[in-house]
Scaffold this motif. Sequence first.
Motif, mmCIF file in Angstrom:
data_model
loop_
_atom_site.group_PDB
_atom_site.id
_atom_site.type_symbol
_atom_site.label_atom_id
_atom_site.label_comp_id
_atom_site.label_asym_id
_atom_site.label_seq_id
_atom_site.Cartn_x
_atom_site.Cartn_y
_atom_site.Cartn_z
ATOM 1 N N LYS A 400 9.871 -15.302 -1.964
ATOM 2 C CA LYS A 400 8.455 -15.678 -2.024
ATOM 3 C C LYS A 400 7.764 -15.422 -0.682
ATOM 4 O O LYS A 400 6.661 -14.864 -0.629
ATOM 5 C CB LYS A 400 8.316 -17.156 -2.403
ATOM 6 N N TYR A 401 8.419 -15.797 0.411
ATOM 7 C CA TYR A 401 7.820 -15.601 1.735
ATOM 8 C C TYR A 401 7.644 -14.109 2.024
ATOM 9 O O TYR A 401 6.580 -13.658 2.468
ATOM 10 C CB TYR A 401 8.710 -16.247 2.803
ATOM 11 N N LEU A 402 8.694 -13.336 1.765
ATOM 12 C CA LEU A 402 8.634 -11.899 2.026
ATOM 13 C C LEU A 402 7.548 -11.226 1.193
ATOM 14 O O LEU A 402 6.767 -10.405 1.690
ATOM 15 C CB LEU A 402 9.986 -11.259 1.709
ATOM 16 N N ARG A 403 7.482 -11.587 -0.095
ATOM 17 C CA ARG A 403 6.498 -10.974 -0.985
ATOM 18 C C ARG A 403 5.078 -11.267 -0.500
ATOM 19 O O ARG A 403 4.229 -10.385 -0.404
ATOM 20 C CB ARG A 403 6.694 -11.476 -2.416
ATOM 21 N N LYS A 408 0.178 -9.527 2.140
ATOM 22 C CA LYS A 408 -0.880 -9.886 3.092
ATOM 23 C C LYS A 408 -1.122 -8.774 4.106
ATOM 24 O O LYS A 408 -2.255 -8.558 4.562
ATOM 25 C CB LYS A 408 -0.490 -11.186 3.807
ATOM 26 N N HIS A 409 -0.075 -8.020 4.477
ATOM 27 C CA HIS A 409 -0.192 -6.948 5.474
ATOM 28 C C HIS A 409 -0.170 -5.567 4.822
ATOM 29 O O HIS A 409 0.224 -4.571 5.445
ATOM 30 C CB HIS A 409 0.914 -7.078 6.535
ATOM 31 N N ASP A 410 -0.586 -5.563 3.515
ATOM 32 C CA ASP A 410 -0.767 -4.291 2.788
ATOM 33 C C ASP A 410 0.476 -3.411 2.822
ATOM 34 O O ASP A 410 0.387 -2.179 2.879
ATOM 35 C CB ASP A 410 -1.954 -3.513 3.358
ATOM 36 N N GLY A 411 1.650 -4.030 2.817
ATOM 37 C CA GLY A 411 2.891 -3.274 2.763
ATOM 38 C C GLY A 411 3.322 -2.669 4.077
ATOM 39 O O GLY A 411 4.278 -1.886 4.119
ATOM 40 N N VAL A 413 5.367 -2.578 7.116
ATOM 41 C CA VAL A 413 6.599 -3.251 7.525
ATOM 42 C C VAL A 413 6.507 -3.782 8.958
ATOM 43 O O VAL A 413 6.882 -4.927 9.235
ATOM 44 C CB VAL A 413 7.797 -2.289 7.384
ATOM 45 N N SER A 414 5.998 -2.967 9.855
ATOM 46 C CA SER A 414 5.927 -3.371 11.263
ATOM 47 C C SER A 414 5.013 -4.575 11.441
ATOM 48 O O SER A 414 5.342 -5.535 12.149
ATOM 49 C CB SER A 414 5.436 -2.199 12.119
ATOM 50 N N ALA A 415 3.836 -4.544 10.775
ATOM 51 C CA ALA A 415 2.888 -5.654 10.900
ATOM 52 C C ALA A 415 3.477 -6.925 10.315
ATOM 53 O O ALA A 415 3.325 -8.026 10.866
ATOM 54 C CB ALA A 415 1.571 -5.293 10.204
ATOM 55 N N GLY A 416 4.167 -6.790 9.188
ATOM 56 C CA GLY A 416 4.789 -7.962 8.568
ATOM 57 C C GLY A 416 5.856 -8.549 9.447
ATOM 58 O O GLY A 416 5.976 -9.778 9.591
ATOM 59 N N ALA A 417 6.671 -7.700 10.075
ATOM 60 C CA ALA A 417 7.744 -8.177 10.949
ATOM 61 C C ALA A 417 7.180 -8.895 12.158
ATOM 62 O O ALA A 417 7.699 -9.939 12.577
ATOM 63 C CB ALA A 417 8.619 -7.001 11.376
ATOM 64 N N ARG A 418 6.104 -8.328 12.759
ATOM 65 C CA ARG A 418 5.489 -8.985 13.918
ATOM 66 C C ARG A 418 4.941 -10.357 13.533
ATOM 67 O O ARG A 418 5.116 -11.340 14.269
ATOM 68 C CB ARG A 418 4.361 -8.108 14.478
ATOM 69 N N PHE A 419 4.274 -10.432 12.379
ATOM 70 C CA PHE A 419 3.720 -11.714 11.941
ATOM 71 C C PHE A 419 4.825 -12.753 11.731
ATOM 72 O O PHE A 419 4.685 -13.916 12.112
ATOM 73 C CB PHE A 419 2.928 -11.520 10.637
ATOM 74 N N ASP A 442 9.488 3.888 3.928
ATOM 75 C CA ASP A 442 9.014 4.437 5.204
ATOM 76 C C ASP A 442 9.442 3.542 6.348
ATOM 77 O O ASP A 442 9.175 2.351 6.381
ATOM 78 C CB ASP A 442 7.471 4.545 5.136
ATOM 79 N N GLU A 443 10.106 4.145 7.327
ATOM 80 C CA GLU A 443 10.581 3.384 8.475
ATOM 81 C C GLU A 443 9.430 2.740 9.235
ATOM 82 O O GLU A 443 9.580 1.705 9.849
ATOM 83 C CB GLU A 443 11.355 4.302 9.426
ATOM 84 N N GLU A 444 8.281 3.342 9.210
ATOM 85 C CA GLU A 444 7.156 2.821 9.989
ATOM 86 C C GLU A 444 6.151 2.099 9.102
ATOM 87 O O GLU A 444 5.127 1.686 9.571
ATOM 88 C CB GLU A 444 6.447 3.983 10.713
ATOM 89 N N GLY A 445 6.453 2.005 7.724
ATOM 90 C CA GLY A 445 5.494 1.552 6.723
ATOM 91 C C GLY A 445 4.685 0.411 7.013
ATOM 92 O O GLY A 445 4.619 -0.443 7.680
#
Length: 445
Positions: A400-403, A408-411, A413-419, A442-445
Motif C-alpha cells: 500500500k505504501y509503495l503503490r 504520487k510521484h507519477d511513477g 523511481v528516483s523521486a519516490g525513493a528520495r521521498f 527504467d533504471e532512472e524512471g
Amino acid sequence: MAQTRLTTQLDDAGAPVRSQLVVVEGPDVGRAIALDGARVVGTSGDCDLVLSDERVSARHLEVRPDGGGFRVKDLASTNGTWLEGARVGEAEVTAGATLKVGRTFLRVQPQAQALEVVPSQARRFGDLVAESLAMREVFSVLELAARGDVTVLVTGETGTGKELVARAVHEKSARRGKPFVTVDCGALPESLLESELFGHVRGAFTGALSERRGAFQKADGGTLFLDELGAVSPSAQARLLRVLEARTVKPVGSDVERQVDVRVIAATPVDLATRVAAGQFRADLFYRLSVLALELPPLRARREDIPVVAAEVLRRRGFEPGPVKGPNLDRLMVHGWPGNVRELRNVLERALALSPGATSFGGLKLGLEPVAPGSDALPVRVDLPFKDAKDAVVDAFEEKYLRDVHVKHDGNVSAGARFAGVDRKHWRALLRKHGLLPDSGDEEG
C-alpha cells in the motif's frame, strides 16, 4: 364468560414451545414481548406490552404460561378480549392463537430457536465451497433443509452467495428437475412486481395485450427464489402472504384462483426483524417466511475459505491455478472484501483478463480496489502463526505504501525513493517485489 381451549402445542421433546406475543395488526404492529412469565397488555406505561390503541384499556388483559399452552385473562376491559370471534373472560390458547383487543390483533407466536448442528464433513454444497467451520455449519443446515420442503429465509451481506444457496438447496431437494425461478424484487418497480409474481390476464392494465404466467405459476412443482425481499411493497406483501398460506395464486385482473405447488426461498441483505419493528414489513409474512432462517457469514469473517473459493472460481473459468499461495494469496487474505465473494470473483476475472500469459495463480496480476476510508486496511490474519501473520501485515503495508508513493510521484523511481528516504536500488527492488515495476523497468524512471 365461556372458556375456549385449543390443542396444546409441544416441541419434539414434549416441552412447551417458547413463544412471544406479537402485534401483527394495529397501530403498534411489530411490537413483541417474550411470554416467559405473566405479561400484562394495555395502554398504561406500567404494562409489559404497552399499546397506543385508544380502544384498548389501561390494563386490558393478561397472558401467562399454563402447562403446555397459555392462559389469557381479560382484566375487566371496556371493549373486551376476542378470540375466534367470541368475547372471552378467560381462555386457554397455544402458540398460533390470535387475539383481538380494540383495533389491535395479537398473536402468540413461537420464538425462533437456534438450531444447533454438527458442522458438515463436506467441503462443498452445490456450487458453494468452503473449509471454514462457519460455512460447514451452514452446509449442515442446508443439507437438512434440502431433505424437506421448509420455507427458507437467507440473510447476509451483498455478494455472500444467497442465490447460490437457493439454487443448491433446490438441486439437492426432491424438486430437482423441476423449474428454479428467480425474481429480483428490488429491481422491479411496484407497478410491475405483482404482475411478475402473480401473472396477469389480457386487458388487466394498459399494455397487457396477452395473458402472462407469473413466477409462482412458472415455478409450479419447483422452487421460487425471491431476492431482495425487503423491497416488496405492503400491497404485494399482503398478496404474497395469501399465496404462501393458501397455495393458490390469482393473476392481476382475474377472479380465478389457480393452485400452485411451490417451495419458496427468500433472501435479503437487510434485517427484516428490524423492518417489522418499524412497521415497514408485515410481521405475519416475516414469520411465515422465516420458518428456517439462515445468515451467511461475510468473507472477511472466514478468510480460510479464500484459497478454496479462489481456486474454484479460476477452475470454473477454465484456468488451472495450481497451488494458491504466495504473495498473491497474501494480498487476497489481507483485503477487506466489502463486496464479499462477488468482489473476489470480479478481482480474479479481471486478473485473468490482464494476465494472458499466466500459467498459474502466482502469475496473475491482481488489481485490488482501494480500501474504503475508515475500514480496516490491514486486517490481521488469525489463521497463521504470529510470525507469519506479522509478515503478512508488513507485506500488505509495504504494497500500500509503495503503490501510493509511486502514484504520487507519477511513477518516478528516483523521486519516490528520495521521498521515502530509501536507497534507490532497494526502492526499485521493493517495487518489483510487489509487481509495481516490471523487471525491465527504467533504471532512472
